[in-house]
Design an enzyme around this catalytic site. Structure first.
Site, mmCIF file in Angstrom:
data_model
loop_
_atom_site.group_PDB
_atom_site.id
_atom_site.type_symbol
_atom_site.label_atom_id
_atom_site.label_comp_id
_atom_site.label_asym_id
_atom_site.label_seq_id
_atom_site.Cartn_x
_atom_site.Cartn_y
_atom_site.Cartn_z
ATOM 1 N N CYS A 125 0.807 -1.219 0.000
ATOM 2 C CA CYS A 125 0.000 0.000 0.000
ATOM 3 C C CYS A 125 0.835 1.262 0.000
ATOM 4 C CB CYS A 125 -0.970 -0.008 1.176
ATOM 5 S SG CYS A 125 -0.167 -0.100 2.770
ATOM 6 N N CYS B 59 -0.983 -3.114 7.898
ATOM 7 C CA CYS B 59 -0.507 -1.755 8.167
ATOM 8 C C CYS B 59 0.159 -1.654 9.534
ATOM 9 C CB CYS B 59 -1.660 -0.758 8.094
ATOM 10 S SG CYS B 59 -2.580 -0.884 6.559
HETATM 11 ZN ZN LIG Z 1 -2.331 1.221 5.627
#
Ligand SMILES: [Zn+2]
Ligand SMILES: Cc1ncc(COP(=O)(O)O)c(C=O)c1O
Lengths: 392, 126
Positions: free
Chosen positions: B33, B102
């Site tokens: 990402c 993340c």
């Molecule tokens: Zn992220």
């Protein structure tokens, strides 16, 4: 305005995602839940009254498109209309060929249906777009093969807001005797539509994008165009779409489309002015910001912008904390983990696509809303950039 | 989608910024990402006495960095090394499934920093 009420300001700028049902539309719908609850297929009077109302709504939808009422088929919304148009046309025209032309920037309702059709032996050409998101009509013509049965190009893109040259593409399709479908979900009420002049054979629309209820839409099917039924069952919608009609929804769709298509130009001019103030203000106030999509050929309410060096989801949530509601093409916020297929097709690098914010204005938005966004957004971008390792 | 703890660490991140007198700095990024996290550690007598971070990323990435720096502050390098993404996610009261990747960045950056510190001192990396 005191501090706390200033903080409570709510600015909804995600009208491309959905819109509130207009109170007049809701008022038109309500009787059809309780008093006028009859089944339009019933022969007795309350059924006949509802049938009459349903047919009135069909006339309202037809009038908005320059179509005949018999060419309007109610269904459950934009996604179903797109599925039906593509799958239904392929089944009905399989003997003629098995090639479809579409674009890389269609909504997933079209793209994922095309991917499914590929598993069923259909060939699909996904045309590229230029950096503004525009499809080239010449490229459409060049992609036509002997076995092409259908061209599907959206009227306006939901993310970048780019308005496609649908009239020119329709003319090409007609010259070649190929069906032309357009997803007009984002266009209704924002762009004038005439299915005759634009040579459209199939058109998808959805009520919740123009202040109607969710879960109801329609597919326009030109008289004489063969399309296989999609939902099998009873004889509703001239045997083409079975299931007891969602009558309050249909009435709401009719009322909403009539409202939305009264004075499109005045409505669009008002939105365009607000949108341009918003875009100009943001691009002026925020360094390294850029507009996505075409500067002029864009939906009147669409302001899609990128902010290098931050993440779109972080921006969206910081705006949310200030009462501003928008959406993003950030990979991190999408279920697939991929950045927006629309922005990447336009050549926006994936990382920059992930910084994008889409604000879409609607009739409820005011100059004060724009002022508020312009007061809040630059500071948030600055704060997020200051947190980033790229800042120092 | 995010719980209150995550939103708190996202909107009021702890230990965000640059540590001018850091003993070691490390940066990691997520190939998927594009999130990036940079960690600054100040180490005295084998203990993390100060820590700061900078993150370019989504709310989950920023909140994870904030929480991870809180968790390692004051810890010995051995203790900090054992910090896992699960510890960070748990301390945040959970992250949505698609966001777990993340939370990896902060852990990776801290471990990279610790190893760099060891290498700088002629020690074998862990
Ligand atoms: Zn992220
Ligand atoms: C261009 C476009 N097509 C199709 C759809 C799907 O419509 P619905 O939400 O009614 O299924 C949308 C809305 O998200 C859209 O923007």
């Amino acid at each position: 305005m005191n501090g706390s009420s200033a903080q409570k300001r709510q600015v909804y700028m995600d009208h491309a995602a959905t819109t509130p049902t207009h109170p007049d539309v809701l008022a038109a719908m309500l009787p059809y839940f309780t008093q006028e609850f009859g089944n339009p297929s019933s022969l007795y009077s309350i059924g006949r009254r509802v049938r009459k109302a349903v047919e009135g709504a069909r006339e309202q939808v037809a009038a908005a498109l320059g179509a005949a009422p018999a060419e309007i088929f109610f269904c459950a919304g934009g996604t179903e209309a797109d599925n039906w148009a593509l799958k239904g046309a392929v089944s009905a025209h399989r003997s003629r060929g098995s090639h479809i032309i579409t674009t890389a920037i269609e909504h997933h309702a079209v793209l994922h249906t095309c991917e499914y059709l590929e598993t069923q032996g259909v060939r699909v050409t996904y045309l590229p777009v230029d950096r503004y998101g525009l499809v080239d009509p010449h490229a459409v013509e060049d992609a036509i093969c002997d076995d092409t049965i259908m061209i599907s190009v959206m009227m306006a893109n939901n993310e970048a807001g780019t308005i496609e040259p649908v009239g020119a593409i329709g003319t090409i399709a007609r010259e070649h005797g190929i069906l032309f479908h357009t997803d007009a979900v984002q266009a209704i009420g924002h762009l004038p539509i005439d299915v005759e002049a634009m040579h459209i054979d199939l058109l998808s629309l959805s009520a919740h994008k123009f202040h109607g209820p969710k879960g109801i839409g329609a597919l326009y099917v030109r008289d004489g165009v063969a399309i296989e039924r999609f939902v099998h069952g009873g004889a509703q919608e001239k045997r083409r779409r079975a299931g007891t009609e969602y009558t309050p929804g249909i009435i709401g769709l009719g009322a909403a489309i009539e409202r939305a298509c009264t004075d499109i130009e005045g409505h669009a001019a008002r939105l365009r002015r607000l949108r341009d103030r918003l875009i100009d203000g943001v691009l002026r106030e925020v360094p390294h910001s850029a507009l996505n999509g075409h500067p002029e050929l864009r939906l009147p309410g669409n302001a899609s912008m990128s902010f290098a060096g931050i993440d779109g989801e972080a921006l969206l949530l910081m705006l949310d904390a200030q009462g501003i509601y928008g959406s993003t093409g950030s990979a991190c916020s999408s279920a697939s983990g991929e950045p927006s297929h629309v922005l990447t097709a336009m050549g926006v690098p994936p990382r920059l696509a992930g910084t994008s914010l889409r604000l879409t204005l609607g009739e409820v938005n005011t100059d004060e809303d724009v002022d508020y966004v312009l007061a809040v957004l630059p500071g948030i971008v600055e704060r997020l950039r200051a947190m980033s390792p790229l800042s120092a | 989608m995010y719980n209150e703890t995550v939103m708190d660490h996202f909107t009021n991140p702890r230990n965000v910024g640059v540590l001018e007198d850091a003993d070691v700095v490390a940066e990691t990024s997520s190939p998927g990402c594009g999130d990036i996290t940079k960690i600054y550690l100040k180490i005295r007598d084998n203990r993390i006495v100060d820590v700061k971070f900078q993150t370019l990323g989504c709310a989950a990435a920023i909140a994870s960095s904030s929480m991870a720096t809180e968790l390692v502050k004051g810890k010995t390098l051995e203790e900090a090394w054992t910090l896992t993404r699960t510890d960070v996610a748990d301390a945040l009261g959970g992250l949505p499934e698609p966001k777990l990747h993340c939370s990896v960045l902060a852990e990776d950056a801290i471990r990279t920093a610790i190893n760099q510190y060891r290498i700088d001192r002629g020690l074998a990396p862990w």
